[in-house]
Write a protein that holds these residues in place. Structure first.
Motif, PDB file in Angstrom:
ATOM      1  N   GLY A   8      59.624  45.446  54.862  1.00 45.95           N
ATOM      2  CA  GLY A   8      59.567  44.427  53.822  1.00 45.95           C
ATOM      3  C   GLY A   8      59.898  44.998  52.457  1.00 45.95           C
ATOM      4  O   GLY A   8      60.379  46.129  52.329  1.00 45.95           O
ATOM      5  N   GLN A 120      70.160  40.251  45.934  1.00 46.65           N
ATOM      6  CA  GLN A 120      69.564  39.715  47.161  1.00 46.65           C
ATOM      7  C   GLN A 120      70.355  40.175  48.394  1.00 46.65           C
ATOM      8  O   GLN A 120      69.764  40.440  49.437  1.00 46.65           O
ATOM      9  N   PRO A 146      60.768  36.683  45.449  1.00 42.23           N
ATOM     10  CA  PRO A 146      59.465  36.055  45.202  1.00 42.23           C
ATOM     11  C   PRO A 146      58.508  36.123  46.398  1.00 42.23           C
ATOM     12  O   PRO A 146      57.303  35.952  46.226  1.00 42.23           O
ATOM     13  N   ASN A 147      59.047  36.402  47.594  1.00 43.51           N
ATOM     14  CA  ASN A 147      58.164  36.544  48.758  1.00 43.51           C
ATOM     15  C   ASN A 147      57.935  38.000  49.143  1.00 43.51           C
ATOM     16  O   ASN A 147      57.594  38.292  50.288  1.00 43.51           O
ATOM     17  N   ALA A 149      56.482  41.528  49.985  1.00 39.93           N
ATOM     18  CA  ALA A 149      55.211  41.820  50.662  1.00 39.93           C
ATOM     19  C   ALA A 149      54.193  42.415  49.690  1.00 39.93           C
ATOM     20  O   ALA A 149      52.987  42.251  49.853  1.00 39.93           O
ATOM     21  N   LYS A 151      53.815  43.160  45.301  1.00 39.29           N
ATOM     22  CA  LYS A 151      54.372  43.137  43.945  1.00 39.29           C
ATOM     23  C   LYS A 151      53.441  43.937  43.042  1.00 39.29           C
ATOM     24  O   LYS A 151      52.244  43.670  43.029  1.00 39.29           O
ATOM     25  N   ASP A 205      51.080  36.651  41.571  1.00 36.88           N
ATOM     26  CA  ASP A 205      50.403  37.394  42.640  1.00 36.88           C
ATOM     27  C   ASP A 205      50.686  38.902  42.582  1.00 36.88           C
ATOM     28  O   ASP A 205      50.523  39.610  43.570  1.00 36.88           O
ATOM     29  N   GLY A 240      60.594  35.570  56.425  1.00 32.19           N
ATOM     30  CA  GLY A 240      60.187  35.147  55.085  1.00 32.19           C
ATOM     31  C   GLY A 240      59.310  36.167  54.384  1.00 32.19           C
ATOM     32  O   GLY A 240      58.607  35.859  53.450  1.00 32.19           O
ATOM     33  N   ARG A 241      59.381  37.429  54.863  1.00 32.35           N
ATOM     34  CA  ARG A 241      58.554  38.453  54.206  1.00 32.35           C
ATOM     35  C   ARG A 241      59.040  38.729  52.791  1.00 32.35           C
ATOM     36  O   ARG A 241      58.330  39.239  51.948  1.00 32.35           O
ATOM     37  N   TRP A 242      60.271  38.504  52.535  1.00 32.94           N
ATOM     38  CA  TRP A 242      60.696  38.644  51.137  1.00 32.94           C
ATOM     39  C   TRP A 242      61.485  37.437  50.732  1.00 32.94           C
ATOM     40  O   TRP A 242      61.955  36.692  51.562  1.00 32.94           O
TER      41      TRP A 242
END
Ligand code: DC
Length: 242
Positions: A8, A120, A146-147, A149, A151, A205, A240-242
Protein backbone atom coordinates in the motif's frame (compact mmCIF):
# COMPACT_ATOMS: atom_id res chain seq x y z
CA UNK A 1 16.71 -5.18 1.13
CA UNK A 2 13.32 -6.57 2.10
CA UNK A 3 11.68 -6.34 -1.30
CA UNK A 4 7.92 -5.99 -1.15
CA UNK A 5 7.55 -5.85 2.62
CA UNK A 6 5.25 -2.81 2.55
CA UNK A 7 1.86 -3.14 0.96
CA UNK A 8 0.00 0.00 0.00
CA UNK A 9 0.85 3.68 0.11
CA UNK A 10 2.43 5.75 2.86
CA UNK A 11 1.73 9.47 2.32
CA UNK A 12 4.27 11.81 3.92
CA UNK A 13 3.24 15.46 3.79
CA UNK A 14 4.54 18.60 5.44
CA UNK A 15 6.56 21.76 4.84
CA UNK A 16 10.22 21.76 3.85
CA UNK A 17 12.87 21.11 6.47
CA UNK A 18 10.82 18.58 8.43
CA UNK A 19 13.08 15.73 7.30
CA UNK A 20 10.48 14.43 4.82
CA UNK A 21 12.82 13.50 1.98
CA UNK A 22 15.43 11.72 4.07
CA UNK A 23 12.78 9.90 6.08
CA UNK A 24 10.73 8.93 3.02
CA UNK A 25 13.71 7.54 1.16
CA UNK A 26 15.06 5.58 4.13
CA UNK A 27 11.63 4.26 4.99
CA UNK A 28 11.11 3.06 1.44
CA UNK A 29 14.54 1.40 1.42
CA UNK A 30 13.91 -0.29 4.77
CA UNK A 31 10.53 -1.58 3.63
CA UNK A 32 11.60 -2.63 0.13
CA UNK A 33 9.08 -0.17 -1.28
CA UNK A 34 9.09 2.43 -4.05
CA UNK A 35 9.73 6.11 -3.33
CA UNK A 36 8.24 9.12 -5.06
CA UNK A 37 9.46 12.68 -4.50
CA UNK A 38 6.62 14.77 -5.92
CA UNK A 39 8.44 18.02 -5.10
CA UNK A 40 11.12 16.99 -7.62
CA UNK A 41 8.41 16.89 -10.29
CA UNK A 42 7.25 20.46 -9.52
CA UNK A 43 10.89 21.51 -9.47
CA UNK A 44 11.54 19.97 -12.89
CA UNK A 45 8.56 21.75 -14.46
CA UNK A 46 9.91 24.95 -12.88
CA UNK A 47 13.34 24.36 -14.40
CA UNK A 48 11.77 23.80 -17.82
CA UNK A 49 9.80 27.06 -17.46
CA UNK A 50 12.88 29.03 -16.41
CA UNK A 51 14.92 27.62 -19.30
CA UNK A 52 12.15 28.62 -21.70
CA UNK A 53 12.28 32.16 -20.31
CA UNK A 54 8.73 31.91 -18.98
CA UNK A 55 7.60 34.12 -16.11
CA UNK A 56 6.63 31.70 -13.28
CA UNK A 57 3.59 33.84 -12.46
CA UNK A 58 2.20 33.61 -16.01
CA UNK A 59 -0.28 30.74 -15.51
CA UNK A 60 -1.04 30.12 -19.18
CA UNK A 61 2.59 30.03 -20.24
CA UNK A 62 3.56 27.79 -17.31
CA UNK A 63 0.64 25.47 -18.10
CA UNK A 64 1.85 25.12 -21.70
CA UNK A 65 5.31 24.16 -20.44
CA UNK A 66 3.79 21.53 -18.14
CA UNK A 67 1.72 20.11 -20.98
CA UNK A 68 4.81 19.45 -23.09
CA UNK A 69 7.53 18.82 -20.57
CA UNK A 70 9.57 15.63 -21.08
CA UNK A 71 9.82 14.81 -17.40
CA UNK A 72 10.62 11.39 -16.06
CA UNK A 73 11.36 10.23 -12.53
CA UNK A 74 12.23 6.85 -11.13
CA UNK A 75 10.69 5.35 -7.99
CA UNK A 76 13.78 3.45 -6.84
CA UNK A 77 14.67 4.84 -3.37
CA UNK A 78 18.34 3.95 -3.77
CA UNK A 79 18.91 5.36 -7.26
CA UNK A 80 16.43 8.16 -7.73
CA UNK A 81 16.78 9.78 -11.14
CA UNK A 82 15.01 12.88 -12.41
CA UNK A 83 15.27 13.56 -16.13
CA UNK A 84 14.30 16.51 -18.29
CA UNK A 85 14.43 15.01 -21.74
CA UNK A 86 17.62 12.92 -21.65
CA UNK A 87 19.33 15.17 -19.12
CA UNK A 88 19.71 14.28 -15.46
CA UNK A 89 18.58 17.38 -13.51
CA UNK A 90 18.53 16.04 -9.94
CA UNK A 91 21.14 18.57 -8.80
CA UNK A 92 20.04 21.60 -10.79
CA UNK A 93 16.45 21.42 -9.53
CA UNK A 94 17.72 21.96 -5.94
CA UNK A 95 19.47 25.20 -6.89
CA UNK A 96 18.39 28.67 -5.86
CA UNK A 97 16.77 29.73 -9.14
CA UNK A 98 14.33 26.82 -9.06
CA UNK A 99 13.75 27.05 -5.31
CA UNK A 100 12.76 30.71 -5.66
CA UNK A 101 10.27 30.05 -8.48
CA UNK A 102 8.79 26.65 -7.58
CA UNK A 103 5.98 27.86 -5.30
CA UNK A 104 4.60 30.08 -8.07
CA UNK A 105 4.72 27.23 -10.58
CA UNK A 106 3.15 24.73 -8.19
CA UNK A 107 0.25 27.14 -7.56
CA UNK A 108 -0.90 26.85 -11.19
CA UNK A 109 -4.01 24.59 -11.18
CA UNK A 110 -3.28 23.08 -14.63
CA UNK A 111 0.23 22.10 -13.53
CA UNK A 112 -1.22 20.32 -10.50
CA UNK A 113 -3.84 18.59 -12.60
CA UNK A 114 -1.22 17.26 -15.03
CA UNK A 115 1.20 16.16 -12.35
CA UNK A 116 -1.59 14.52 -10.38
CA UNK A 117 -2.26 12.16 -13.30
CA UNK A 118 1.46 11.34 -13.61
CA UNK A 119 1.86 10.82 -9.88
CA UNK A 120 -1.11 8.50 -9.65
CA UNK A 121 0.26 6.43 -12.56
CA UNK A 122 3.68 6.21 -10.91
CA UNK A 123 2.06 5.14 -7.63
CA UNK A 124 -0.02 2.46 -9.33
CA UNK A 125 3.04 1.14 -11.21
CA UNK A 126 5.16 1.06 -8.05
CA UNK A 127 2.41 -0.72 -6.11
CA UNK A 128 2.31 -3.31 -8.89
CA UNK A 129 6.09 -3.81 -8.94
CA UNK A 130 7.18 -3.24 -5.31
CA UNK A 131 3.90 -3.89 -3.50
CA UNK A 132 3.99 -0.47 -1.85
CA UNK A 133 5.40 3.05 -2.07
CA UNK A 134 6.31 5.96 0.16
CA UNK A 135 5.20 9.24 -1.43
CA UNK A 136 6.28 12.63 -0.15
CA UNK A 137 4.83 16.03 -0.93
CA UNK A 138 2.26 18.55 0.22
CA UNK A 139 -1.06 17.13 -1.00
CA UNK A 140 -0.46 13.39 -1.03
CA UNK A 141 -2.85 12.48 1.78
CA UNK A 142 -5.48 14.99 0.66
CA UNK A 143 -5.48 14.80 -3.16
CA UNK A 144 -3.04 12.32 -4.71
CA UNK A 145 -3.60 9.24 -2.54
CA UNK A 146 -6.62 10.02 -0.34
CA UNK A 147 -7.04 6.32 0.49
CA UNK A 148 -3.41 5.82 1.53
CA UNK A 149 -2.97 3.12 4.15
CA UNK A 150 -1.00 5.53 6.34
CA UNK A 151 -0.79 9.32 6.23
CA UNK A 152 1.80 11.17 8.27
CA UNK A 153 1.96 14.96 8.50
CA UNK A 154 5.42 16.08 9.56
CA UNK A 155 5.93 19.41 11.30
CA UNK A 156 8.85 21.15 13.02
CA UNK A 157 9.50 24.62 14.38
CA UNK A 158 10.48 27.18 11.78
CA UNK A 159 13.92 27.51 13.45
CA UNK A 160 14.59 23.79 13.30
CA UNK A 161 13.54 23.65 9.65
CA UNK A 162 15.75 26.58 8.66
CA UNK A 163 18.71 25.01 10.49
CA UNK A 164 18.24 21.65 8.76
CA UNK A 165 17.88 23.19 5.33
CA UNK A 166 21.04 25.27 5.85
CA UNK A 167 23.00 22.20 6.95
CA UNK A 168 21.72 20.24 3.96
CA UNK A 169 22.49 23.04 1.49
CA UNK A 170 26.01 23.44 2.84
CA UNK A 171 26.63 19.68 2.79
CA UNK A 172 25.53 19.55 -0.84
CA UNK A 173 27.79 22.46 -1.81
CA UNK A 174 25.14 25.18 -2.19
CA UNK A 175 25.78 28.62 -0.76
CA UNK A 176 23.56 29.13 2.25
CA UNK A 177 23.01 31.32 5.31
CA UNK A 178 20.62 30.66 8.18
CA UNK A 179 18.81 34.00 7.82
CA UNK A 180 18.27 33.70 4.07
CA UNK A 181 17.12 30.09 4.45
CA UNK A 182 14.69 30.98 7.23
CA UNK A 183 13.18 33.68 5.02
CA UNK A 184 12.92 31.28 2.09
CA UNK A 185 11.35 28.52 4.20
CA UNK A 186 8.80 30.97 5.65
CA UNK A 187 8.02 32.48 2.24
CA UNK A 188 7.46 29.10 0.59
CA UNK A 189 5.31 27.87 3.49
CA UNK A 190 3.15 30.98 3.20
CA UNK A 191 2.71 30.51 -0.54
CA UNK A 192 2.24 26.72 -0.38
CA UNK A 193 -0.33 27.00 2.43
CA UNK A 194 -2.33 29.90 1.02
CA UNK A 195 -2.63 28.88 -2.65
CA UNK A 196 -6.13 28.04 -3.88
CA UNK A 197 -5.21 24.78 -5.69
CA UNK A 198 -4.60 21.88 -3.26
CA UNK A 199 -2.74 23.89 -0.62
CA UNK A 200 -0.38 22.33 1.89
CA UNK A 201 -2.68 20.99 4.58
CA UNK A 202 -2.94 17.87 6.70
CA UNK A 203 -5.51 15.24 5.77
CA UNK A 204 -8.19 14.83 8.44
CA UNK A 205 -6.99 11.28 9.08
CA UNK A 206 -3.25 12.05 9.08
CA UNK A 207 -1.07 11.30 12.10
CA UNK A 208 0.82 14.45 13.13
CA UNK A 209 4.47 14.02 13.95
CA UNK A 210 6.46 16.95 15.35
CA UNK A 211 10.10 16.34 14.41
CA UNK A 212 11.58 19.42 16.15
CA UNK A 213 13.26 17.34 18.85
CA UNK A 214 13.68 14.09 16.95
CA UNK A 215 16.55 12.91 14.81
CA UNK A 216 15.95 10.96 11.61
CA UNK A 217 16.10 7.62 13.41
CA UNK A 218 13.54 8.85 15.95
CA UNK A 219 11.13 9.83 13.16
CA UNK A 220 11.70 6.52 11.36
CA UNK A 221 11.09 4.53 14.55
CA UNK A 222 7.77 6.28 15.15
CA UNK A 223 6.58 5.75 11.57
CA UNK A 224 7.64 2.08 11.65
CA UNK A 225 5.55 1.70 14.83
CA UNK A 226 2.56 3.09 12.92
CA UNK A 227 3.28 0.74 10.00
CA UNK A 228 3.21 -2.22 12.39
CA UNK A 229 0.15 -0.99 14.30
CA UNK A 230 -1.68 -0.94 10.97
CA UNK A 231 -0.22 -4.25 9.88
CA UNK A 232 1.11 -2.84 6.62
CA UNK A 233 4.05 -5.21 6.38
CA UNK A 234 3.69 -8.49 4.61
CA UNK A 235 -0.05 -8.31 4.03
CA UNK A 236 -1.70 -8.24 0.63
CA UNK A 237 -3.09 -4.87 -0.43
CA UNK A 238 -6.85 -4.87 -0.46
CA UNK A 239 -8.78 -3.09 -3.17
CA UNK A 240 -8.97 0.65 -2.70
CA UNK A 241 -6.03 0.68 -0.31
CA UNK A 242 -4.84 3.87 -1.88
O1 DC B 1 9.46 19.20 -1.31
P1 DC B 1 10.14 20.31 -2.10
O2 DC B 1 10.68 21.41 -1.24
O3 DC B 1 11.17 19.78 -3.06
O4 DC B 1 8.97 20.92 -2.98
C1 DC B 1 9.20 22.00 -3.82
C2 DC B 1 7.94 22.83 -3.97
O5 DC B 1 6.97 22.09 -4.70
C3 DC B 1 7.28 23.27 -2.67
O6 DC B 1 7.59 24.60 -2.37
C4 DC B 1 5.81 23.10 -2.93
C5 DC B 1 5.69 22.30 -4.17
N1 DC B 1 5.04 21.01 -3.98
C6 DC B 1 3.68 20.97 -4.06
O7 DC B 1 3.05 22.01 -4.25
N2 DC B 1 3.02 19.79 -3.97
C7 DC B 1 3.70 18.65 -3.76
N3 DC B 1 3.03 17.50 -3.68
C8 DC B 1 5.11 18.67 -3.64
C9 DC B 1 5.76 19.88 -3.74
Amino acid sequence: MVEGELHGVIALDGPSGTGKSTVARRLATLLGAGYLDTGAMYRTVTLAALRAGVDPSDHDAVARIAEHVALSITTDPVHQEVLLGEESVGIEIRGQAVTLAVSAVSAVPRVRELLKVRQQELIADACASYGGIVVEGRDIGTVIAPNAALKVFLTASSDARARRRTTQDTAEGRESSLDATRQDVDRRDRLDTSRAASPLQPAGDAVWLDTTNLDIQGVLDRILELVDERELRGVAAGPGRW
